[in-house]
Structures are given as structure tokens and as C-alpha cells.
Design an enzyme around this catalytic site. Structure first.
Site, PDB file in Angstrom:
ATOM      1  CD  GLU A 131      65.388  47.272 105.169  1.00  0.00           C
ATOM      2  OE1 GLU A 131      66.212  46.896 105.808  1.00  0.00           O
ATOM      3  OE2 GLU A 131      65.698  48.645 105.382  1.00  0.00           O
ATOM      4  CG  ASP A 200      67.833  54.086  97.049  1.00  0.00           C
ATOM      5  OD1 ASP A 200      67.258  53.166  98.088  1.00  0.00           O
ATOM      6  OD2 ASP A 200      68.183  54.987  96.756  1.00  0.00           O
TER       7      ASP A 200
END
Length: 477
Positions: A131, A200
Site C-alpha cells: 500500500e 509488488d
């Protein structure tokens, strides 16, 4: 409560959304992070406005220990990330599902269910690091810039749709933002997948720099896969719009192998918060007590703490004290154990002992929010309302954006007979949960009680103007 994440998945780059991706060596060029038609300050202001609306739409968790743990973990991660503007706001949502989300301007939301569906801190941190990467790379606003030729109009409009989706369900939320935008959504989703690839990679880098196991990311994917396989009626909310794929899991494992092999020790505080979340979402404290009483092994200390807090919830104070003693003897400085001790003392109406102990701990850790809130509760229970008022008023200057604190402060001021203070605290609470009309009403009530205090009158007029400015911004949504 984020019933179905269809709209949110497209608009909010929901945490660790599980779309397919390619190896890190083939990551797409997503452009200049700083190049956007929205400034960082615009994102910050709009994110805070969105958070107020969001708090008015969902139920949040009032647990200072859990909030403090998540804030501490986030700041550990942020200090090892690419995020430049570190003015973060966190909200813990009372929801047992797997979900986290990032909003432009540094707002990060975490469902309490993340504790239920993770096994260690690295897994939870992997979600949060992902996030943080979304925010640091400004994925949301950059996706709007890319879609400028389509009918998606403004960042504000999209965030309004997210709030509606969270409040009324995905269908209503999607209708609000896509009535004339169907053609734009497919390309928007494809770009979101590219964002996920970058998040990621950066999230795993942040984990490694923080000293956490990068394997937390692939192991979290595996946990989500189990939830998906075992779901009887529908997959977990988090996976509704982003299906888990074998290639996503394989790619994350390959990336994790690129980091040096180390032996990682899990953070006990994570395991303690997992016990709190489990009990919080349990319908039967007796059943949890039985489950934890016979537990040992790697998480034995956390389970012993679970026994203590279950006994506290059942108001079995003497048993709770007996079970807590060994934990205090071995680790008397751990905040969770001292808070449990205070809860037991207050349950036994030994308020003076609780106040003395918490005051000592707060002197060692000035401003610590869990200790402050526990001490305020002890002072309130001991009918020392003025002292509780002073303590929480001071803390409100450190945490002016904490709605739970203002709610408690209003209650304490009422008991202390500080009626003007009640109205002012209620106004701050209503502002933070997006109820501006009720906030203005409280300020007007307060104004009538200022007498000839011109300084206080000036402050109230200024706050009324602040609300008018907020309402003007809200019209843009």
C-alpha cells in the site's frame, strides 16, 4: 463495509490486489512519479476529506493498542520506502475480511480481519508495504492522468464513488462513477495491473530494508489462495476483482529468493495483536479461552496473553491476574501486559493502584497513546474527571485527528461539568467523521456559553470558517 470490491478494485488500487503479472525484469515504464496534474498537496487534502467521509460510512475499531501497533509498523516501513511525504493517516476498519487500501495523500486503511488471516508480522507488513508503494508511486492519480482522454473526470469524483461503494454496495458505487464510462474501465484495469507489478516489487524491497522476511509476500498469497479454495459460497472479498493466479505466486517466490537467506524472528507484538483481533471478532470468549488454555509451542506466550484478555472479557479478575503474573515477571515493560494489568485493577475497582501504575509507565513513555487512554479511563472510573479532562485535552494536541480520542474527551468533559468543553470536543469528533452540520451545531451551542470570552469566541468563529471551507471542498466530490 466494502461489500464486493468491484468498484474499489478499479478505483482505489486495493491492497495487494491479485492480478497476474510478469517478472520484475519486464516491469513496464509507468512514467515520471512526480508528473501529474494533481499536486501532492491536493492529494493530501483530498485524501483527508475522503477519510472523513469514509469514517462516516463504516464502523472503525476503538483499540488504542491495535492502532498504535499498526501506526508503529507503518512508520517503520515508511522510513525504508520511497515515500517522501510521510504525513500518514491510518484507519482500522471493524471488518473480519482480508483487505487493506491506500488513498492518495497518505491514507491507509486496514481491516481488522488482516490479523485473522495472517500468520506473522512479515505477511501483514507485506500488505502494508504494498500500500505504501501505491502511495509513493502516486498510482491513483497517475492512472487518472493516463485516462484523461476517457470520461473519468476527476480524482474527487472517483473517490466519491469509492465512498458510495463502501456505504451502499458495489452496484451503487459503480453506477455513480461509471454510468457513461464503461469503455474506459478495461484500459483502467490493465493499467492497474501494471501498478500492481510495481507495488509488488517495491513492497518487497521495503520489507527487506526494514529487516522483515520478503517471503511474507508469497506466503500471504498462499494464505489468500487457501481462503479462495475453502470458500463455500464466494471467495474472500479481497479476491473478488483480482483473482489469485499461480503465476503471481510463482513470481513472488522467485523475487523473494533473490534476497539473502536469513533467520527471521517474528515480532511478539504482532502475535499479541492477533490475539486481540481474534477475541474482538469472537462470539464466545469461553470458547477462545478453552482454545488458548491448552496451547503451547512457538506462540505459547501469545496464547497465554490470549487467556488473560479472555478472562478479562469474562470479568474473572483473580484468574486473569494469576495468569498475567508470569508475563509481567518476565517482560514487565511490554505495553500490552501493563494495559492488561490496568484492566484487571480497574475491574477490581482498585483505581488508585491502576492510576499509580499507569502514571509511572506514562512517565517513562510520555505521550504514549495506549497508556494515556487507559489512564484517562482509570481517572474517569475513580471520579477524577478534571484530571481525565486535562490528560485527554493534552493528548488531543498530539493527536488532533483521532476521532476516538475526541469522543472520549467529550464524555469526560460532560462528567466534569465542562459543558463548553463538551460542545467543542463533540464538534471536533463530528468534523473527523464527516458530520459537518452536527459539528456546526455543537460550535454554536458552545458559542452561546462563552460569555464575554472573546478569545474563545474568536476560536469558534475560526472553526466555523474551517468547516465552511471543508463543505466547499466537499461540493467538488
Amino acid at each position: 463495509m466494502f461489500k464486493h470490491l468491484l468498484g474499489i478494485g478499479l478505483l482505489l488500487t486495493a491492497g495487494l490486489s491479485l492480478a497476474d503479472n510478469s517478472p520484475s525484469t519486464n516491469l513496464p515504464d509507468l512514467g515520471d512519479v512526480t508528473a501529474s496534474r494533481y499536486s501532492a498537496q491536493q492529494e493530501h487534502d483530498l485524501g483527508r476529506m475522503w477519510l472523513k467521509m469514509f469514517r462516516n460510512s463504516v464502523k472503525t475499531v476503538d483499540d488504542p493498542l491495535m492502532q498504535d501497533y499498526i501506526e508503529s509498523l507503518l512508520y517503520r516501513l515508511v522510513s525504508n520506502s520511497e515515500l517522501k511525504d510521510r504525513r500518514l493517516e491510518t484507519v482500522v476498519v471493524d471488518n473480519p475480511t482480508i483487505n487493506a487500501f491506500a488513498v492518495p495523500g497518505g491514507v491507509i486503511g486496514v481491516h481488522s480481519g488482516l490479523f485473522l488471516n495472517t500468520d506473522n508480522e512479515a505477511q501483514l507488513a507485506g500488505v502494508l508495504a504494498h500500500e505504501i508503494a501505491h502511495i509513493s508511486q502516486r498510482h491513483f492519480t497517475r492512472s487518472l492522468d493516463k485516462s484523461a482522454q476517457n470520461t473519468i473526470p476527476t480524482l474527487a469524483g472517483l473517490l466519491a464513488g469509492v465512498v458510495l461503494a463502501a456505504t451502499a454496495g458495489a452496484d451503487a458505487g459503480m453506477a455513480a462513477i461509471t454510468a457513461t464510462q464503461a469503455a474506459a474501465l478495461d484500459s483502467q484495469l490493465r493499467f492497474s495491473r501494471q501498478n500492481e507489478q510495481e507495488a509488488d516489487r517495491l513492497g518487497m524491497e521495503t520489507l527487506a530494508k526494514t529487516g522483515l522476511d520478503p517471503n511474507g509476500v508469497p506466503s500471504m498469497f498462499e494464505n489468500m489462495g487457501k481462503n479462495l479454495r475453502y470458500a463455500r459460497s464466494k471467495p474472500p472479498e479481497f479476491l473478488l476483482t483480482h483473482p489469485l493466479t499461480d503465476s503471481r505466486v510463482a513470481d513472488s517466490k522467485n523475487r523473494a529468493r533473490q534476497y539473502p537467506r536469513k533467520v527471521y524472528t517474528d515480532n511478539l507484538n504482532y502475535q499479541l495483536m492477533k490475539m486481540r483481533a481474534t477475541l474482538f471478532h469472537s462470539n464466545n470468549a469461553e470458547d477462545q479461552l478453552k482454545n488458548w488454555s491448552g496451547s503451547s509451542g512457538v506462540n505459547g506466550e501469545a496464547h497465554r496473553y490470549g487467556v488473560v484478555i479472555a478472562l478479562i472479557k469474562l470479568e474473572r479478575w483473580d484468574e486473569a491476574r494469576e495468569k498475567l503474573e508470569p508475563l509481567l515477571k518476565d517482560d514487565g515493560d511490554r505495553i500490552a501486559y501493563r494495559i492488561a494489568e490496568a484492566d484487571i485493577l480497574m475491574g477490581k475497582k482498585e483505581y488508585d493502584k491502576a492510576i499509580a501504575m499507569l502514571s509511572r509507565q506514562l512517565a517513562i513513555s510520555p505521550g504514549n497513546n495506549p497508556y494515556t487512554m487507559a489512564l484517562a479511563e482509570a481517572l474517569q472510573d475513580a471520579n477524577r474527571y478534571d484530571e481525565a479532562d486535562h490528560l485527554l485535552s493534552t493528548q488531543s494536541q498530539r493527536r488532533p485527528d483521532d476521532p476516538h480520542l475526541w469522543y472520549r474527551l467529550a464524555e469526560v468533559r460532560g462528567l466534569a461539568g465542562n459543558i463548553l468543553g463538551v460542545h467543542l470536543a463533540r464538534a471536533e469528533y463530528f468534523i473527523l467523521v464527516g458530520q459537518f452540520e452536527r459539528a456546526k451545531q455543537q460550535l454554536r451551542y458552545g458559542y452561546d456559553r462563552t460569555g464575554s470570552n472573546h478569545i474563545e469566541q474568536s476560536r469558534i468563529r475560526k472553526r466555523l470558517k474551517d468547516i465552511a471551507d471543508m463543505e466547499e471542498k466537499l461540493k467538488q466530490l
